[in-house]
Design a protein around this motif. Structure first.
Motif, PDB file in Angstrom:
ATOM      1  N   GLN A 105       0.824  -1.206   0.000  1.00 15.96           N
ATOM      2  CA  GLN A 105       0.000   0.000   0.000  1.00 15.96           C
ATOM      3  C   GLN A 105       0.859   1.257   0.000  1.00 15.96           C
ATOM      4  OE1 GLN A 105      -2.725  -0.020   3.266  1.00 15.96           O
ATOM      5  NE2 GLN A 105      -3.689   1.890   2.712  1.00 15.96           N
ATOM      6  N   LYS A 106       1.866   1.272   0.854  1.00 13.22           N
ATOM      7  CA  LYS A 106       2.752   2.427   0.944  1.00 13.22           C
ATOM      8  C   LYS A 106       4.046   2.090   0.215  1.00 13.22           C
ATOM      9  CE  LYS A 106       4.995   5.525   4.257  1.00 13.22           C
ATOM     10  NZ  LYS A 106       5.271   5.796   5.687  1.00 13.22           N
ATOM     11  N   PRO A 107       4.486   2.923  -0.722  1.00 14.21           N
ATOM     12  CA  PRO A 107       5.740   2.630  -1.414  1.00 14.21           C
ATOM     13  C   PRO A 107       6.875   2.416  -0.416  1.00 14.21           C
ATOM     14  CG  PRO A 107       4.639   4.508  -2.430  1.00 14.21           C
ATOM     15  CD  PRO A 107       3.878   4.202  -1.176  1.00 14.21           C
ATOM     16  N   ASN A 108       7.651   1.374  -0.625  1.00 15.32           N
ATOM     17  CA  ASN A 108       8.710   1.034   0.336  1.00 15.32           C
ATOM     18  C   ASN A 108      10.041   0.744  -0.363  1.00 15.32           C
ATOM     19  OD1 ASN A 108       7.794  -1.340  -0.831  1.00 15.32           O
ATOM     20  ND2 ASN A 108       8.082  -2.567   1.025  1.00 15.32           N
ATOM     21  N   GLN A 167       8.078   6.333  -6.630  1.00 15.10           N
ATOM     22  CA  GLN A 167       8.505   5.289  -5.697  1.00 15.10           C
ATOM     23  C   GLN A 167       7.674   4.021  -5.882  1.00 15.10           C
ATOM     24  OE1 GLN A 167       8.961   6.289  -1.548  1.00 15.10           O
ATOM     25  NE2 GLN A 167       9.824   8.303  -2.013  1.00 15.10           N
ATOM     26  N   GLN A 168       6.372   4.187  -6.091  1.00 16.21           N
ATOM     27  CA  GLN A 168       5.531   2.999  -6.261  1.00 16.21           C
ATOM     28  C   GLN A 168       5.876   2.289  -7.569  1.00 16.21           C
ATOM     29  OE1 GLN A 168       4.307   0.891  -4.453  1.00 16.21           O
ATOM     30  NE2 GLN A 168       2.218   1.500  -3.907  1.00 16.21           N
ATOM     31  N   ARG A 169       6.138   3.048  -8.634  1.00 18.22           N
ATOM     32  CA  ARG A 169       6.557   2.406  -9.888  1.00 18.22           C
ATOM     33  C   ARG A 169       7.935   1.757  -9.738  1.00 18.22           C
ATOM     34  NH1 ARG A 169       6.522   6.548 -14.196  1.00 18.22           N
ATOM     35  NH2 ARG A 169       6.055   8.125 -12.627  1.00 18.22           N
ATOM     36  N   GLU A 187      -3.672  -2.413  -2.441  1.00 19.70           N
ATOM     37  CA  GLU A 187      -4.045  -0.998  -2.469  1.00 19.70           C
ATOM     38  C   GLU A 187      -2.870  -0.116  -2.915  1.00 19.70           C
ATOM     39  OE1 GLU A 187      -6.664   0.514   0.631  1.00 19.70           O
ATOM     40  OE2 GLU A 187      -6.514  -1.449   1.610  1.00 19.70           O
ATOM     41  N   PRO A 188      -2.321  -0.368  -4.101  1.00 19.84           N
ATOM     42  CA  PRO A 188      -1.086   0.309  -4.493  1.00 19.84           C
ATOM     43  C   PRO A 188      -1.231   1.796  -4.749  1.00 19.84           C
ATOM     44  CG  PRO A 188      -1.994  -0.891  -6.359  1.00 19.84           C
ATOM     45  CD  PRO A 188      -2.817  -1.277  -5.157  1.00 19.84           C
ATOM     46  N   CYS A 189      -2.460   2.296  -4.858  1.00 17.20           N
ATOM     47  CA  CYS A 189      -2.657   3.711  -5.183  1.00 17.20           C
ATOM     48  C   CYS A 189      -3.247   4.512  -4.033  1.00 17.20           C
ATOM     49  CB  CYS A 189      -3.564   3.848  -6.413  1.00 17.20           C
ATOM     50  SG  CYS A 189      -2.932   3.029  -7.884  1.00 17.20           S
ATOM     51  N   SER A 190      -3.456   3.887  -2.884  1.00 21.40           N
ATOM     52  CA  SER A 190      -4.202   4.575  -1.826  1.00 21.40           C
ATOM     53  C   SER A 190      -3.449   5.776  -1.275  1.00 21.40           C
ATOM     54  CB  SER A 190      -4.529   3.606  -0.688  1.00 21.40           C
ATOM     55  OG  SER A 190      -3.343   3.164  -0.052  1.00 21.40           O
TER      56      SER A 190
END
Length: 265
Positions: A105-108, A167-169, A187-190
Protein backbone atom coordinates in the motif's frame (compact mmCIF):
# COMPACT_ATOMS: atom_id res chain seq x y z
CA UNK A 1 -25.15 -18.05 -0.76
CA UNK A 2 -21.41 -18.07 -0.19
CA UNK A 3 -21.19 -21.79 -0.86
CA UNK A 4 -22.52 -21.20 -4.37
CA UNK A 5 -19.73 -18.82 -5.44
CA UNK A 6 -18.26 -19.94 -8.74
CA UNK A 7 -14.49 -20.04 -8.25
CA UNK A 8 -13.96 -19.98 -12.01
CA UNK A 9 -16.21 -17.81 -14.23
CA UNK A 10 -17.54 -19.86 -17.12
CA UNK A 11 -15.59 -18.21 -19.94
CA UNK A 12 -12.19 -18.68 -18.29
CA UNK A 13 -10.47 -21.45 -20.20
CA UNK A 14 -7.42 -23.49 -19.29
CA UNK A 15 -5.77 -24.17 -15.99
CA UNK A 16 -5.64 -21.30 -13.50
CA UNK A 17 -2.32 -19.81 -12.49
CA UNK A 18 -3.42 -19.89 -8.85
CA UNK A 19 -6.15 -22.10 -7.44
CA UNK A 20 -7.35 -21.62 -3.86
CA UNK A 21 -9.64 -24.28 -2.43
CA UNK A 22 -11.49 -23.99 0.90
CA UNK A 23 -8.95 -21.54 2.34
CA UNK A 24 -9.46 -20.28 5.88
CA UNK A 25 -7.15 -17.96 7.81
CA UNK A 26 -7.02 -17.67 11.59
CA UNK A 27 -5.30 -15.15 13.82
CA UNK A 28 -5.16 -17.12 17.03
CA UNK A 29 -8.75 -18.25 17.58
CA UNK A 30 -10.24 -15.54 15.36
CA UNK A 31 -11.25 -16.67 11.87
CA UNK A 32 -10.46 -13.89 9.39
CA UNK A 33 -11.15 -15.84 6.16
CA UNK A 34 -13.81 -18.54 5.91
CA UNK A 35 -13.56 -21.30 3.26
CA UNK A 36 -12.64 -19.17 0.24
CA UNK A 37 -12.23 -20.89 -3.13
CA UNK A 38 -11.13 -18.95 -6.20
CA UNK A 39 -9.26 -19.50 -9.47
CA UNK A 40 -6.95 -16.75 -10.74
CA UNK A 41 -5.94 -16.79 -14.40
CA UNK A 42 -2.86 -15.38 -16.10
CA UNK A 43 -4.67 -13.36 -18.74
CA UNK A 44 -6.82 -11.26 -16.40
CA UNK A 45 -6.33 -8.59 -13.78
CA UNK A 46 -8.34 -9.74 -10.78
CA UNK A 47 -9.61 -7.17 -8.28
CA UNK A 48 -10.53 -7.91 -4.66
CA UNK A 49 -13.09 -5.42 -3.33
CA UNK A 50 -15.07 -5.07 -0.13
CA UNK A 51 -15.37 -2.89 2.99
CA UNK A 52 -12.49 -2.36 5.39
CA UNK A 53 -11.76 -5.40 7.52
CA UNK A 54 -13.51 -7.82 5.17
CA UNK A 55 -10.42 -10.01 4.68
CA UNK A 56 -9.35 -9.12 1.16
CA UNK A 57 -5.80 -8.11 2.11
CA UNK A 58 -5.50 -11.05 4.48
CA UNK A 59 -6.46 -13.41 1.67
CA UNK A 60 -4.09 -11.68 -0.76
CA UNK A 61 -1.19 -12.30 1.63
CA UNK A 62 -1.91 -16.02 1.70
CA UNK A 63 -1.02 -16.21 -2.00
CA UNK A 64 2.70 -15.75 -1.34
CA UNK A 65 2.75 -16.77 2.31
CA UNK A 66 3.26 -13.26 3.68
CA UNK A 67 1.08 -14.32 6.61
CA UNK A 68 3.99 -16.56 7.69
CA UNK A 69 5.53 -13.41 9.16
CA UNK A 70 2.64 -13.13 11.67
CA UNK A 71 3.15 -15.52 14.57
CA UNK A 72 -0.55 -15.99 15.37
CA UNK A 73 -1.60 -16.60 11.74
CA UNK A 74 -2.68 -20.06 10.59
CA UNK A 75 -3.81 -21.00 7.07
CA UNK A 76 -6.00 -24.00 6.29
CA UNK A 77 -7.06 -25.31 2.89
CA UNK A 78 -5.14 -25.62 -0.36
CA UNK A 79 -3.43 -22.94 -2.48
CA UNK A 80 -1.75 -24.12 -5.65
CA UNK A 81 0.58 -22.25 -8.00
CA UNK A 82 0.66 -24.10 -11.33
CA UNK A 83 -0.72 -27.12 -9.51
CA UNK A 84 1.89 -27.08 -6.72
CA UNK A 85 0.79 -26.72 -3.08
CA UNK A 86 2.58 -23.58 -1.88
CA UNK A 87 2.07 -24.54 1.79
CA UNK A 88 3.63 -27.97 1.48
CA UNK A 89 6.56 -28.79 3.73
CA UNK A 90 9.85 -28.13 1.99
CA UNK A 91 8.50 -25.26 -0.11
CA UNK A 92 11.22 -22.65 -0.67
CA UNK A 93 9.36 -19.54 0.53
CA UNK A 94 12.06 -17.15 -0.72
CA UNK A 95 11.73 -18.62 -4.20
CA UNK A 96 7.94 -18.56 -3.93
CA UNK A 97 8.01 -14.82 -3.19
CA UNK A 98 10.23 -14.29 -6.22
CA UNK A 99 7.60 -16.06 -8.34
CA UNK A 100 4.72 -14.27 -6.60
CA UNK A 101 5.82 -10.70 -5.97
CA UNK A 102 4.00 -8.12 -3.87
CA UNK A 103 3.57 -4.36 -4.09
CA UNK A 104 2.39 -2.80 -0.84
CA UNK A 105 0.00 0.00 0.00
CA UNK A 106 2.75 2.43 0.94
CA UNK A 107 5.74 2.63 -1.41
CA UNK A 108 8.71 1.03 0.34
CA UNK A 109 11.88 1.51 -1.72
CA UNK A 110 15.08 0.31 -0.10
CA UNK A 111 17.35 3.07 1.28
CA UNK A 112 19.64 2.45 -1.67
CA UNK A 113 20.15 3.93 -5.12
CA UNK A 114 17.50 3.51 -7.81
CA UNK A 115 19.84 1.09 -9.56
CA UNK A 116 20.46 -0.99 -6.43
CA UNK A 117 16.72 -1.15 -5.67
CA UNK A 118 16.23 -3.01 -8.95
CA UNK A 119 19.51 -4.96 -8.94
CA UNK A 120 19.15 -6.34 -5.42
CA UNK A 121 16.72 -9.16 -6.24
CA UNK A 122 18.45 -10.39 -9.40
CA UNK A 123 21.75 -10.41 -7.48
CA UNK A 124 20.53 -12.56 -4.59
CA UNK A 125 18.66 -14.91 -6.93
CA UNK A 126 21.62 -15.26 -9.29
CA UNK A 127 19.74 -14.01 -12.34
CA UNK A 128 22.65 -12.07 -13.83
CA UNK A 129 26.08 -13.40 -14.82
CA UNK A 130 27.79 -10.04 -14.80
CA UNK A 131 27.31 -6.28 -14.74
CA UNK A 132 26.19 -6.10 -18.37
CA UNK A 133 23.35 -8.55 -17.71
CA UNK A 134 22.46 -6.75 -14.49
CA UNK A 135 22.39 -3.41 -16.31
CA UNK A 136 20.05 -4.93 -18.90
CA UNK A 137 17.69 -6.27 -16.22
CA UNK A 138 17.60 -2.88 -14.47
CA UNK A 139 16.87 -1.03 -17.72
CA UNK A 140 14.24 -3.54 -18.86
CA UNK A 141 12.48 -3.50 -15.49
CA UNK A 142 12.38 0.29 -15.35
CA UNK A 143 11.08 0.39 -18.93
CA UNK A 144 8.28 -2.05 -18.08
CA UNK A 145 7.38 0.02 -15.03
CA UNK A 146 7.21 3.18 -17.16
CA UNK A 147 10.01 4.83 -15.17
CA UNK A 148 13.15 4.58 -17.32
CA UNK A 149 12.83 7.90 -19.12
CA UNK A 150 12.35 9.70 -15.81
CA UNK A 151 15.33 8.20 -13.97
CA UNK A 152 17.84 6.97 -16.58
CA UNK A 153 20.20 9.91 -15.89
CA UNK A 154 20.11 9.55 -12.10
CA UNK A 155 20.26 5.83 -11.40
CA UNK A 156 22.68 6.43 -8.51
CA UNK A 157 20.27 8.77 -6.71
CA UNK A 158 18.42 7.37 -3.73
CA UNK A 159 15.13 5.64 -4.48
CA UNK A 160 13.62 7.40 -1.47
CA UNK A 161 14.20 10.79 -3.18
CA UNK A 162 11.61 10.03 -5.86
CA UNK A 163 8.01 11.25 -5.68
CA UNK A 164 5.40 8.94 -4.16
CA UNK A 165 4.11 7.79 -7.54
CA UNK A 166 7.63 7.24 -8.84
CA UNK A 167 8.50 5.29 -5.70
CA UNK A 168 5.53 3.00 -6.26
CA UNK A 169 6.56 2.41 -9.89
CA UNK A 170 10.09 1.72 -8.61
CA UNK A 171 8.65 -0.92 -6.28
CA UNK A 172 6.78 -2.46 -9.22
CA UNK A 173 10.00 -2.45 -11.24
CA UNK A 174 11.76 -4.12 -8.29
CA UNK A 175 9.12 -6.86 -8.26
CA UNK A 176 9.38 -7.33 -12.03
CA UNK A 177 13.19 -7.57 -11.93
CA UNK A 178 13.19 -11.12 -10.49
CA UNK A 179 11.00 -12.30 -13.37
CA UNK A 180 7.87 -13.16 -11.36
CA UNK A 181 4.83 -15.01 -12.64
CA UNK A 182 2.29 -13.26 -10.39
CA UNK A 183 2.18 -9.70 -9.02
CA UNK A 184 0.03 -9.01 -5.95
CA UNK A 185 -0.88 -5.37 -5.30
CA UNK A 186 -2.31 -4.36 -1.94
CA UNK A 187 -4.05 -1.00 -2.47
CA UNK A 188 -1.09 0.31 -4.49
CA UNK A 189 -2.66 3.71 -5.18
CA UNK A 190 -4.20 4.58 -1.83
CA UNK A 191 -1.33 6.93 -0.89
CA UNK A 192 -1.06 8.54 -4.33
CA UNK A 193 -2.55 11.61 -5.97
CA UNK A 194 -4.91 11.23 -8.97
CA UNK A 195 -2.18 11.78 -11.58
CA UNK A 196 0.13 9.18 -10.03
CA UNK A 197 -2.84 6.83 -9.64
CA UNK A 198 -3.60 7.14 -13.35
CA UNK A 199 0.01 6.26 -14.19
CA UNK A 200 -0.14 3.13 -12.01
CA UNK A 201 -3.45 2.09 -13.59
CA UNK A 202 -1.98 2.53 -17.07
CA UNK A 203 0.98 0.44 -15.97
CA UNK A 204 -1.29 -2.34 -14.69
CA UNK A 205 -3.03 -2.40 -18.07
CA UNK A 206 0.34 -2.56 -19.86
CA UNK A 207 1.48 -5.49 -17.68
CA UNK A 208 -1.75 -7.46 -18.07
CA UNK A 209 -1.22 -10.85 -19.63
CA UNK A 210 2.52 -10.80 -19.04
CA UNK A 211 1.90 -11.53 -15.35
CA UNK A 212 -1.11 -12.74 -13.43
CA UNK A 213 -2.09 -9.60 -11.47
CA UNK A 214 -4.26 -9.40 -8.37
CA UNK A 215 -5.11 -6.00 -6.91
CA UNK A 216 -6.83 -5.18 -3.63
CA UNK A 217 -8.61 -1.84 -3.88
CA UNK A 218 -11.09 0.19 -1.87
CA UNK A 219 -12.02 2.07 -5.03
CA UNK A 220 -14.80 0.43 -6.98
CA UNK A 221 -14.09 2.86 -9.82
CA UNK A 222 -10.51 1.62 -9.94
CA UNK A 223 -11.62 -2.02 -9.93
CA UNK A 224 -13.95 -1.26 -12.83
CA UNK A 225 -11.17 0.48 -14.76
CA UNK A 226 -8.30 -1.97 -14.35
CA UNK A 227 -9.76 -5.45 -13.82
CA UNK A 228 -11.50 -8.07 -15.90
CA UNK A 229 -12.51 -10.24 -12.92
CA UNK A 230 -13.72 -9.01 -9.53
CA UNK A 231 -14.15 -10.81 -6.23
CA UNK A 232 -16.32 -9.23 -3.53
CA UNK A 233 -15.39 -10.06 0.07
CA UNK A 234 -17.54 -9.42 3.14
CA UNK A 235 -16.87 -10.46 6.74
CA UNK A 236 -14.25 -13.00 5.70
CA UNK A 237 -16.42 -14.63 3.04
CA UNK A 238 -16.06 -14.54 -0.73
CA UNK A 239 -19.60 -13.45 -1.55
CA UNK A 240 -19.35 -13.22 -5.33
CA UNK A 241 -16.73 -13.64 -8.04
CA UNK A 242 -17.12 -13.08 -11.74
CA UNK A 243 -16.62 -10.83 -14.74
CA UNK A 244 -16.06 -7.27 -13.56
CA UNK A 245 -18.80 -5.93 -15.82
CA UNK A 246 -21.31 -8.41 -14.34
CA UNK A 247 -20.32 -7.68 -10.74
CA UNK A 248 -20.91 -3.95 -11.24
CA UNK A 249 -23.98 -4.04 -13.47
CA UNK A 250 -25.76 -7.29 -12.69
CA UNK A 251 -24.59 -8.78 -9.38
CA UNK A 252 -26.20 -12.06 -8.32
CA UNK A 253 -25.97 -11.44 -4.57
CA UNK A 254 -27.90 -8.81 -2.64
CA UNK A 255 -24.86 -8.06 -0.45
CA UNK A 256 -22.84 -7.28 -3.58
CA UNK A 257 -25.55 -4.98 -4.89
CA UNK A 258 -25.83 -3.24 -1.53
CA UNK A 259 -22.09 -2.59 -1.46
CA UNK A 260 -21.89 -1.47 -5.09
CA UNK A 261 -24.77 0.97 -4.61
CA UNK A 262 -23.33 2.39 -1.39
CA UNK A 263 -25.81 0.99 1.12
CA UNK A 264 -22.89 -0.04 3.30
CA UNK A 265 -19.11 -0.11 3.23
Amino acid sequence: MVSEVNANPASDQGEPKIRATDVSVFYGEKRAIDNVSIDIHQEHVTAFIGPSGCGKSTFLRTLNRMNDTIGSARVEGLIELDGEDIYRSGMDVVQLRARVGMVFQKPNPFPKSIYENIAYGPKIHGLAQGKAELDAIVERSLHRAGLWDEVKDRLQDSGTALSGGQQQRLCIARAIAVDPEVILMDEPCSALDPIATARIEELIDDLRGRYAIVIVTHSMQQAARVSQRTAFFHLGHLVEYGHTSDIFTNPREKRTQDYITGRYG
